[in-house]
Each structure stands twice: as C-alpha cells, then as structure tokens.
Motif scaffolding. Structure first.
Motif, PDB file in Angstrom:
ATOM      1  N   MET A   1       0.842  -1.190   0.000  1.00 46.58           N
ATOM      2  CA  MET A   1       0.000   0.000   0.000  1.00 46.58           C
ATOM      3  C   MET A   1       0.876   1.239   0.000  1.00 46.58           C
ATOM      4  SD  MET A   1      -2.989  -0.823   2.725  1.00 46.58           S
ATOM      5  CE  MET A   1      -2.864  -2.460   3.362  1.00 46.58           C
ATOM      6  N   ALA A   2       0.449   2.283  -0.678  1.00 43.36           N
ATOM      7  CA  ALA A   2       1.237   3.508  -0.735  1.00 43.36           C
ATOM      8  C   ALA A   2       0.584   4.585   0.102  1.00 43.36           C
ATOM      9  CB  ALA A   2       1.356   3.974  -2.187  1.00 43.36           C
ATOM     10  N   GLY A   3       1.374   5.637   0.389  1.00 42.82           N
ATOM     11  CA  GLY A   3       0.823   6.787   1.087  1.00 42.82           C
ATOM     12  C   GLY A   3       0.942   6.658   2.583  1.00 42.82           C
ATOM     13  N   GLY A   4       0.473   7.716   3.300  1.00 42.82           N
ATOM     14  CA  GLY A   4       0.606   7.743   4.745  1.00 42.82           C
ATOM     15  C   GLY A   4      -0.562   7.155   5.482  1.00 42.82           C
ATOM     16  N   ARG A   5      -1.625   6.811   4.799  1.00 37.75           N
ATOM     17  CA  ARG A   5      -2.816   6.316   5.466  1.00 37.75           C
ATOM     18  C   ARG A   5      -2.983   4.838   5.176  1.00 37.75           C
ATOM     19  NH1 ARG A   5      -7.771   8.270   7.160  1.00 37.75           N
ATOM     20  NH2 ARG A   5      -6.980  10.349   6.820  1.00 37.75           N
ATOM     21  N   ARG A   6      -3.003   4.053   6.216  1.00 37.29           N
ATOM     22  CA  ARG A   6      -3.315   2.638   6.087  1.00 37.29           C
ATOM     23  C   ARG A   6      -4.409   2.369   7.094  1.00 37.29           C
ATOM     24  NH1 ARG A   6       1.860  -0.769   4.237  1.00 37.29           N
ATOM     25  NH2 ARG A   6       2.964   0.888   3.179  1.00 37.29           N
ATOM     26  N   SER A   7      -5.540   1.910   6.637  1.00 43.54           N
ATOM     27  CA  SER A   7      -6.721   1.855   7.472  1.00 43.54           C
ATOM     28  C   SER A   7      -7.121   0.436   7.793  1.00 43.54           C
ATOM     29  CB  SER A   7      -7.898   2.557   6.778  1.00 43.54           C
ATOM     30  OG  SER A   7      -7.561   3.881   6.473  1.00 43.54           O
ATOM     31  N   VAL A   8      -7.669   0.269   8.982  1.00 44.64           N
ATOM     32  CA  VAL A   8      -8.270  -0.990   9.353  1.00 44.64           C
ATOM     33  C   VAL A   8      -9.659  -1.019   8.742  1.00 44.64           C
ATOM     34  CG1 VAL A   8      -6.963  -1.171  11.471  1.00 44.64           C
ATOM     35  CG2 VAL A   8      -9.158  -0.009  11.490  1.00 44.64           C
ATOM     36  N   PRO A   9     -10.313  -2.189   8.670  1.00 41.84           N
ATOM     37  CA  PRO A   9     -11.639  -2.251   8.062  1.00 41.84           C
ATOM     38  C   PRO A   9     -12.606  -1.261   8.685  1.00 41.84           C
ATOM     39  CG  PRO A   9     -10.778  -4.457   8.413  1.00 41.84           C
ATOM     40  CD  PRO A   9      -9.807  -3.502   9.052  1.00 41.84           C
ATOM     41  N   GLY A  10     -13.390  -0.596   7.840  1.00 41.59           N
ATOM     42  CA  GLY A  10     -14.382   0.356   8.332  1.00 41.59           C
ATOM     43  C   GLY A  10     -13.912   1.793   8.336  1.00 41.59           C
ATOM     44  N   ALA A  11     -12.619   2.030   8.072  1.00 42.16           N
ATOM     45  CA  ALA A  11     -12.098   3.390   8.088  1.00 42.16           C
ATOM     46  C   ALA A  11     -12.424   4.088   6.774  1.00 42.16           C
ATOM     47  CB  ALA A  11     -10.580   3.365   8.294  1.00 42.16           C
ATOM     48  N   ALA A 175       6.293  -5.682   6.942  1.00 38.84           N
ATOM     49  CA  ALA A 175       6.201  -5.672   8.399  1.00 38.84           C
ATOM     50  C   ALA A 175       5.103  -4.722   8.865  1.00 38.84           C
ATOM     51  CB  ALA A 175       7.545  -5.269   9.000  1.00 38.84           C
ATOM     52  N   LEU A 176       4.964  -3.599   8.175  1.00 38.52           N
ATOM     53  CA  LEU A 176       3.939  -2.630   8.526  1.00 38.52           C
ATOM     54  C   LEU A 176       2.543  -3.192   8.271  1.00 38.52           C
ATOM     55  CD1 LEU A 176       3.512   0.254   9.547  1.00 38.52           C
ATOM     56  CD2 LEU A 176       3.692   1.044   7.181  1.00 38.52           C
ATOM     57  N   ARG A 182      -2.637  -7.076  12.779  1.00 36.93           N
ATOM     58  CA  ARG A 182      -2.712  -7.414  14.210  1.00 36.93           C
ATOM     59  C   ARG A 182      -3.437  -6.323  14.984  1.00 36.93           C
ATOM     60  NH1 ARG A 182       2.804  -8.275  13.504  1.00 36.93           N
ATOM     61  NH2 ARG A 182       3.298  -6.724  15.127  1.00 36.93           N
ATOM     62  N   LEU A 183      -3.172  -5.068  14.642  1.00 32.11           N
ATOM     63  CA  LEU A 183      -3.826  -3.959  15.327  1.00 32.11           C
ATOM     64  C   LEU A 183      -5.327  -3.962  15.073  1.00 32.11           C
ATOM     65  CD1 LEU A 183      -1.357  -0.960  14.863  1.00 32.11           C
ATOM     66  CD2 LEU A 183      -2.149  -1.916  17.042  1.00 32.11           C
ATOM     67  N   ALA A 184      -5.726  -4.266  13.846  1.00 31.45           N
ATOM     68  CA  ALA A 184      -7.148  -4.307  13.513  1.00 31.45           C
ATOM     69  C   ALA A 184      -7.872  -5.313  14.395  1.00 31.45           C
ATOM     70  CB  ALA A 184      -7.340  -4.646  12.043  1.00 31.45           C
ATOM     71  N   GLU A 185      -7.260  -6.463  14.587  1.00 28.31           N
ATOM     72  CA  GLU A 185      -7.859  -7.486  15.432  1.00 28.31           C
ATOM     73  C   GLU A 185      -7.911  -7.039  16.887  1.00 28.31           C
ATOM     74  OE1 GLU A 185      -5.443 -10.899  14.742  1.00 28.31           O
ATOM     75  OE2 GLU A 185      -6.243 -11.268  12.725  1.00 28.31           O
ATOM     76  N   GLU A 186      -6.826  -6.434  17.357  1.00 25.16           N
ATOM     77  CA  GLU A 186      -6.760  -6.047  18.764  1.00 25.16           C
ATOM     78  C   GLU A 186      -7.675  -4.868  19.080  1.00 25.16           C
ATOM     79  OE1 GLU A 186      -3.365  -5.263  22.203  1.00 25.16           O
ATOM     80  OE2 GLU A 186      -2.789  -5.861  20.175  1.00 25.16           O
ATOM     81  N   LEU A 187      -7.709  -3.880  18.203  1.00 32.63           N
ATOM     82  CA  LEU A 187      -8.530  -2.699  18.460  1.00 32.63           C
ATOM     83  C   LEU A 187     -10.016  -3.023  18.427  1.00 32.63           C
ATOM     84  CD1 LEU A 187      -6.574   0.000  16.401  1.00 32.63           C
ATOM     85  CD2 LEU A 187      -6.662  -0.254  18.888  1.00 32.63           C
ATOM     86  N   GLY A 188     -10.383  -4.089  17.739  1.00 31.96           N
ATOM     87  CA  GLY A 188     -11.781  -4.483  17.706  1.00 31.96           C
ATOM     88  C   GLY A 188     -12.342  -4.841  19.068  1.00 31.96           C
TER      89      GLY A 188
END
Length: 220
Positions: A1-11, A175-176, A182-188
């Motif tokens: 993915m390019a750019g500064g924004r990488r979103s979890v589902p729903g963003a 890695a990012l 992992r964050l998407a799963e945890e933040l849910g």
C-alpha cells in the motif's frame, strides 16, 4: 500500500476537502501555553483538546513539530522520559494540542512514575473538552503492555482514542502491513478505539496530511 494512510476495516479515506481543511488549520499560529506538573496547573479554556500519548521515545515531540511545521515548538530530547509535565499548545484558538508525559521508561524512579501516572489519570478523568487521545505507537515495536494498559484505562473512562504509528520509515512495507492486521484485530476489542490507524513518519513527513485532517474534524 502507498501513502501515509493505512486503514483498518471500516475506516473512511480522507477526501481532498478534509485534507485542505487540515492544512489550513495547521498553517495558522501555534503557541506554547503552559506546562502543568500538577492538576492545579492545568489551564481552563473553551476549545476542544486533542492529547498525544505514548511510551517514552515514541516520537511525540517530533510529530508535534512536524504537524505544526514549527521546529522546536515541542522540545525533542535524546533522553527518554524527559517530558515530566503536561504541555499545552494553542492552535489558532481552535484546538488545544496536549503533549502528555511519556510512560514505560524503566529508569525513572518509582515515585516519579507514580506521580506521572496520577497526573495522567487526573487529566483524563472528566476532561469534558478532551475530544480524542492520539495513542502513538512505534511502528518498529508494535503495542506494548503499557500501551494496552492505557487503552483499557481510556475504555473504562469512555475517552475516544486513535492509534497513530510513528517512525514508519524504519520498517518495511510487509512488516507494517502485518502490524496493521494485528492492530485491527486487537482494536476491535476496545469500545473507545477509533477504527482508523494513521501511519506517520515525522522524518519523511508521511501521514501528516491525514492526521491533520482527522484533527481538524475535532476543532471548533
């Protein structure tokens, strides 16, 4: 993915209008108001607040300086845990940027750590103007137990927070992406967590436009 924004589902992606609104806001005057070492020193005011929290040496000061394009607005120290008070910065009388003391620095004394924790808890508790906490996490390391403790505290207090990854220029894309999954799963599992993760690099100015847009949404 390019750019500064990488979103979890729903963003939702930032549209050009939001990006421009953020740019205009952060192009305005930003000044240091005060540093509070006790609850009594926290200033009164009537503008929304956004607080920046994270482990010591996560890059809070560097990110604040990059966001406002003002070198030296927030002091950058090579010594982790140097920020020992809550620092307040007024942005165009529309938004207060709040730099919280870093946590998780083991070499700080127990009494000092306890005092920081009390100050942080007292600030977060019942702060009606606090619109969001930006929880800064080093992209190289991912969330630590100390981050999760704060997430649980914010959930308990009902304070909205958003994860902002820092130092993304120091990790590979693979890695990012793995960390974001992992964050998407945890933040849910946290009710107060904002569903979008913003990836930044103060050094390469990555993700700053997206973060400015998100914060401009909260301003007067």
């Amino acid at each position: 993915m390019a750019g500064g924004r990488r979103s979890v589902p729903g963003a939702a992606a930032a549209d050009p209008e939001r990006i421009e609104r953020g740019r205009r806001l952060f192009a305005q005057d930003c000044r240091f108001v005060t540093g509070a070492a006790t609850l009594a020193g926290i200033p009164e005011g009537d503008v929304p607040e956004v607080a920046f929290a994270g482990r010591s040496n996560v890059g809070k000061s560097s990110l604040l300086n990059a966001l406002t394009t003002r070198h030296g607005l927030a002091k950058v120290s090579r010594t982790p845990g140097r920020t020992r008070q809550i620092n307040f910065f007024a942005l165009a009388n529309k938004l207060m940027l709040v730099d919280l003391p870093g946590y998780g620095y083991a070499k700080a004394g127990k009494s000092e750590i306890a005092a920081w924790n009390r100050l942080l808890a007292n600030y977060l508790k019942g702060r009606a103007r606090l619109r969001r906490v930006c929880l800064l996490i080093d992209a190289r390391l991912g969330p630590a137990d100390s981050d999760r403790l704060l997430m649980k505290k914010l959930d308990h207090l009902g304070v909205s927070y958003q994860v902002v990854l820092t130092k993304s220029d120091k990790v590979t894309g693979a890695a990012l992406d793995s960390l974001l999954v992992r964050l998407a799963e945890e933040l849910g599992g946290f009710a107060a967590a904002h569903p979008e993760v913003i990836v930044t690099s103060a050094r390469e100015r990555r993700g700053l436009s997206e973060l400015r847009a998100a914060l401009a949404d909260l301003a007067n």
